[in-house]
Design a protein around this motif. Sequence first.
Motif, PDB file in Angstrom:
ATOM      1  N   PRO A  76       0.670  -1.223   0.030  1.00 16.42           N
ATOM      2  CA  PRO A  76       0.061   0.081   0.102  1.00 16.42           C
ATOM      3  C   PRO A  76       0.724   1.251   0.052  1.00 16.42           C
ATOM      4  CG  PRO A  76       0.152  -0.837   2.284  1.00 16.42           C
ATOM      5  CD  PRO A  76       0.723  -1.971   1.406  1.00 16.42           C
ATOM      6  N   TRP A  77       2.248   1.157   0.211  1.00 20.71           N
ATOM      7  CA  TRP A  77       3.026   2.551   0.358  1.00 20.71           C
ATOM      8  C   TRP A  77       3.394   3.066  -0.777  1.00 20.71           C
ATOM      9  CZ3 TRP A  77       4.594  -2.591   2.103  1.00 20.71           C
ATOM     10  CH2 TRP A  77       5.301  -3.193   1.179  1.00 20.71           C
ATOM     11  N   ARG A  78       3.611   4.142  -0.820  1.00 18.51           N
ATOM     12  CA  ARG A  78       4.263   5.056  -1.799  1.00 18.51           C
ATOM     13  C   ARG A  78       5.515   6.008  -1.091  1.00 18.51           C
ATOM     14  NH1 ARG A  78       1.982   2.227  -4.658  1.00 18.51           N
ATOM     15  NH2 ARG A  78       0.624   2.784  -6.287  1.00 18.51           N
ATOM     16  N   ALA A  79       6.442   6.205  -1.892  1.00 17.02           N
ATOM     17  CA  ALA A  79       7.514   6.758  -1.292  1.00 17.02           C
ATOM     18  C   ALA A  79       7.757   8.097  -2.300  1.00 17.02           C
ATOM     19  CB  ALA A  79       8.774   6.161  -1.056  1.00 17.02           C
ATOM     20  N   TYR A  80       7.894   9.388  -1.723  1.00 12.57           N
ATOM     21  CA  TYR A  80       8.352  10.388  -2.437  1.00 12.57           C
ATOM     22  C   TYR A  80       9.679  11.177  -2.051  1.00 12.57           C
ATOM     23  CZ  TYR A  80       3.362  10.065  -3.816  1.00 12.57           C
ATOM     24  OH  TYR A  80       2.333   9.673  -4.283  1.00 12.57           O
ATOM     25  N   VAL A  81      10.595  11.220  -2.845  1.00  5.31           N
ATOM     26  CA  VAL A  81      11.811  11.697  -2.447  1.00  5.31           C
ATOM     27  C   VAL A  81      12.099  13.125  -2.888  1.00  5.31           C
ATOM     28  CG1 VAL A  81      14.460  11.267  -2.709  1.00  5.31           C
ATOM     29  CG2 VAL A  81      12.745   9.279  -2.880  1.00  5.31           C
ATOM     30  N   ALA A  82      12.356  14.067  -1.897  1.00  6.73           N
ATOM     31  CA  ALA A  82      12.881  15.201  -2.023  1.00  6.73           C
ATOM     32  C   ALA A  82      14.420  15.635  -1.797  1.00  6.73           C
ATOM     33  CB  ALA A  82      11.917  16.222  -1.055  1.00  6.73           C
ATOM     34  N   SER A  83      15.017  16.324  -2.754  1.00  7.80           N
ATOM     35  CA  SER A  83      16.445  16.542  -2.307  1.00  7.80           C
ATOM     36  C   SER A  83      16.620  17.991  -2.786  1.00  7.80           C
ATOM     37  CB  SER A  83      17.147  15.607  -2.866  1.00  7.80           C
ATOM     38  OG  SER A  83      17.116  15.757  -4.403  1.00  7.80           O
ATOM     39  N   GLY A  84      18.019  18.628  -2.789  1.00  9.68           N
ATOM     40  CA  GLY A  84      18.170  19.835  -3.296  1.00  9.68           C
ATOM     41  C   GLY A  84      17.365  21.140  -2.878  1.00  9.68           C
ATOM     42  N   ASP A  85      17.047  21.856  -3.622  1.00 12.87           N
ATOM     43  CA  ASP A  85      16.321  23.061  -3.251  1.00 12.87           C
ATOM     44  C   ASP A  85      15.005  22.889  -2.694  1.00 12.87           C
ATOM     45  OD1 ASP A  85      18.533  24.767  -3.821  1.00 12.87           O
ATOM     46  OD2 ASP A  85      17.478  25.346  -6.008  1.00 12.87           O
ATOM     47  N   VAL A  86      14.361  21.701  -2.981  1.00 15.01           N
ATOM     48  CA  VAL A  86      12.868  21.321  -2.555  1.00 15.01           C
ATOM     49  C   VAL A  86      13.186  21.230  -0.973  1.00 15.01           C
ATOM     50  CG1 VAL A  86      11.233  19.806  -2.562  1.00 15.01           C
ATOM     51  CG2 VAL A  86      12.296  20.506  -4.729  1.00 15.01           C
ATOM     52  N   VAL A  87      14.077  20.436  -0.742  1.00 17.92           N
ATOM     53  CA  VAL A  87      14.152  20.180   0.838  1.00 17.92           C
ATOM     54  C   VAL A  87      14.404  21.601   1.501  1.00 17.92           C
ATOM     55  CG1 VAL A  87      15.860  19.277   2.348  1.00 17.92           C
ATOM     56  CG2 VAL A  87      15.107  17.729   0.638  1.00 17.92           C
TER      57      VAL A  87
ATOM     58  N   PRO B  32      19.884  16.079   3.947  1.00 14.43           N
ATOM     59  CA  PRO B  32      19.798  16.559   2.580  1.00 14.43           C
ATOM     60  C   PRO B  32      18.734  15.711   1.762  1.00 14.43           C
ATOM     61  CG  PRO B  32      21.563  15.169   3.076  1.00 14.43           C
ATOM     62  CD  PRO B  32      20.921  15.364   4.206  1.00 14.43           C
ATOM     63  N   THR B  33      18.268  14.635   2.182  1.00 15.50           N
ATOM     64  CA  THR B  33      17.170  14.029   1.253  1.00 15.50           C
ATOM     65  C   THR B  33      16.133  13.591   2.415  1.00 15.50           C
ATOM     66  OG1 THR B  33      18.790  12.964  -0.250  1.00 15.50           O
ATOM     67  CG2 THR B  33      16.583  11.995   0.262  1.00 15.50           C
ATOM     68  N   LEU B  34      14.792  13.963   1.873  1.00 20.54           N
ATOM     69  CA  LEU B  34      13.647  13.651   2.687  1.00 20.54           C
ATOM     70  C   LEU B  34      12.867  12.710   2.066  1.00 20.54           C
ATOM     71  CD1 LEU B  34      12.507  17.074   3.944  1.00 20.54           C
ATOM     72  CD2 LEU B  34      13.875  15.398   5.281  1.00 20.54           C
ATOM     73  N   VAL B  35      12.372  11.610   2.720  1.00 18.76           N
ATOM     74  CA  VAL B  35      11.586  10.489   1.893  1.00 18.76           C
ATOM     75  C   VAL B  35      10.222  10.607   2.699  1.00 18.76           C
ATOM     76  CG1 VAL B  35      11.244   8.135   1.406  1.00 18.76           C
ATOM     77  CG2 VAL B  35      13.557   9.145   1.574  1.00 18.76           C
ATOM     78  N   PHE B  36       9.029  10.997   1.857  1.00 22.35           N
ATOM     79  CA  PHE B  36       8.008  10.983   2.423  1.00 22.35           C
ATOM     80  C   PHE B  36       7.059   9.695   2.180  1.00 22.35           C
ATOM     81  CE2 PHE B  36       8.896  15.231   1.415  1.00 22.35           C
ATOM     82  CZ  PHE B  36       8.916  15.838   2.706  1.00 22.35           C
ATOM     83  N   LEU B  37       6.703   8.995   3.247  1.00 18.23           N
ATOM     84  CA  LEU B  37       6.048   7.761   2.887  1.00 18.23           C
ATOM     85  C   LEU B  37       4.674   7.839   3.054  1.00 18.23           C
ATOM     86  CD1 LEU B  37       8.420   5.469   4.985  1.00 18.23           C
ATOM     87  CD2 LEU B  37       8.316   5.888   2.524  1.00 18.23           C
ATOM     88  N   THR B  38       3.777   7.240   2.361  1.00 12.10           N
ATOM     89  CA  THR B  38       2.497   7.415   2.124  1.00 12.10           C
ATOM     90  C   THR B  38       1.578   6.048   2.307  1.00 12.10           C
ATOM     91  OG1 THR B  38       1.851   7.819  -0.055  1.00 12.10           O
ATOM     92  CG2 THR B  38       2.670   9.728   0.893  1.00 12.10           C
ATOM     93  N   ILE B  39       0.424   6.060   2.629  1.00 13.44           N
ATOM     94  CA  ILE B  39      -0.607   5.030   2.269  1.00 13.44           C
ATOM     95  C   ILE B  39      -1.846   5.776   2.021  1.00 13.44           C
ATOM     96  CG2 ILE B  39       0.371   3.122   3.535  1.00 13.44           C
ATOM     97  CD1 ILE B  39      -1.641   3.861   5.926  1.00 13.44           C
ATOM     98  N   PRO B  40      -2.758   4.721   1.150  1.00 17.22           N
ATOM     99  CA  PRO B  40      -4.215   5.633   0.840  1.00 17.22           C
ATOM    100  C   PRO B  40      -4.867   5.999   2.223  1.00 17.22           C
ATOM    101  CG  PRO B  40      -3.826   3.472  -0.475  1.00 17.22           C
ATOM    102  CD  PRO B  40      -2.693   3.694   0.497  1.00 17.22           C
ATOM    103  N   LYS B  41      -5.509   7.097   2.174  1.00 17.47           N
ATOM    104  CA  LYS B  41      -6.435   7.489   3.367  1.00 17.47           C
ATOM    105  C   LYS B  41      -7.462   6.304   3.714  1.00 17.47           C
ATOM    106  CE  LYS B  41      -5.546  12.399   3.719  1.00 17.47           C
ATOM    107  NZ  LYS B  41      -6.076  13.583   3.270  1.00 17.47           N
ATOM    108  N   LYS B  42      -7.684   5.740   2.573  1.00 23.32           N
ATOM    109  CA  LYS B  42      -8.661   4.495   2.690  1.00 23.32           C
ATOM    110  C   LYS B  42      -7.896   3.522   2.900  1.00 23.32           C
ATOM    111  CE  LYS B  42     -12.432   2.769  -0.192  1.00 23.32           C
ATOM    112  NZ  LYS B  42     -12.732   2.564  -1.444  1.00 23.32           N
TER     113      LYS B  42
END
Length: 216
Positions: free
Chosen positions: A44-55, A121-131
């Motif tokens: 059910p997971w998803r991972a979104y990776v932020a780096s550089g200026d976004v972080v 320097p890197t942020l990983v956001f972990l998600t699952i569906p709200k449902k």
Amino acid sequence: MEFEEVLEKERAVRKFTDQRVSEKTVRAILADAQRSPSLLNSQPWRAYVASGDVVKEIRAKFKKLTESGEQPREDFASVMKVEWDTYPSQNMATMSDTLNYFLRGEMKQFDEAQITLFNAPTLVFLTIPKKSPAWSIFDLGAFAQTLMLSAVDHGISAMPAHAIVRYPDIIRQYMPIGEDEAIGMGIGLGYKDKRASINDYRSVRENLDRVVKFIK
Ligand SMILES: Cc1cc2nc3c(=O)[nH]c(=O)nc-3n(C[C@H](O)[C@H](O)[C@H](O)COP(=O)(O)O)c2cc1C
């Protein structure tokens, strides 16, 4: 790396250096995490990776909100009840006491770490569906743990923190995360700042016999 060494090194890191982690390494770590087990292989997971200026931008916006006294509004707080029973509450109090003692009362080092998102320097956001059923929260935890162990095996430190996901609306300004997904946990990746004393704090664990019962 030997498994015992990975386990030993997998510790909260509350201050990273500015050194970036290559995308190749982050991909390899996430590929390991993707092998985690899940209920009926639901993944059910998803991972979104932020780096550089976004972080940097996310960090700046979080800092501004925190300093202006804006209350955290984590997605998980709205999809599940946040209530603690006595046993985990006691462990949390112990952590707070031992950390306060270690920092000689300088808890502002801890607060600073939260506000700066540990300088990761890197942020990983972990998600699952709200449902999602509770099983998916369990599965996300397994994914996160594999991710962190693999990071250590790749010579990278990992920092799991709800502080990284306390303003989900800000994260959504930068990351393509739908409103139907709950941003459950954030993991900072990077290189440990060996000069930062806060990284020398060692958490304690309950006696094994208090948490494990063998019935014959
Ligand atoms: C789900 C989760 C959320 C956490 N959130 C934070 C956080 O917001 N800030 C922080 O400093 N540590 C956070 N931590 C780190 C824990 O405090 C840490 O893992 C625990 O004290 C045990 O220490 P150790 O990982 O160094 O063994 C979090 C850990 C987990 C698993």
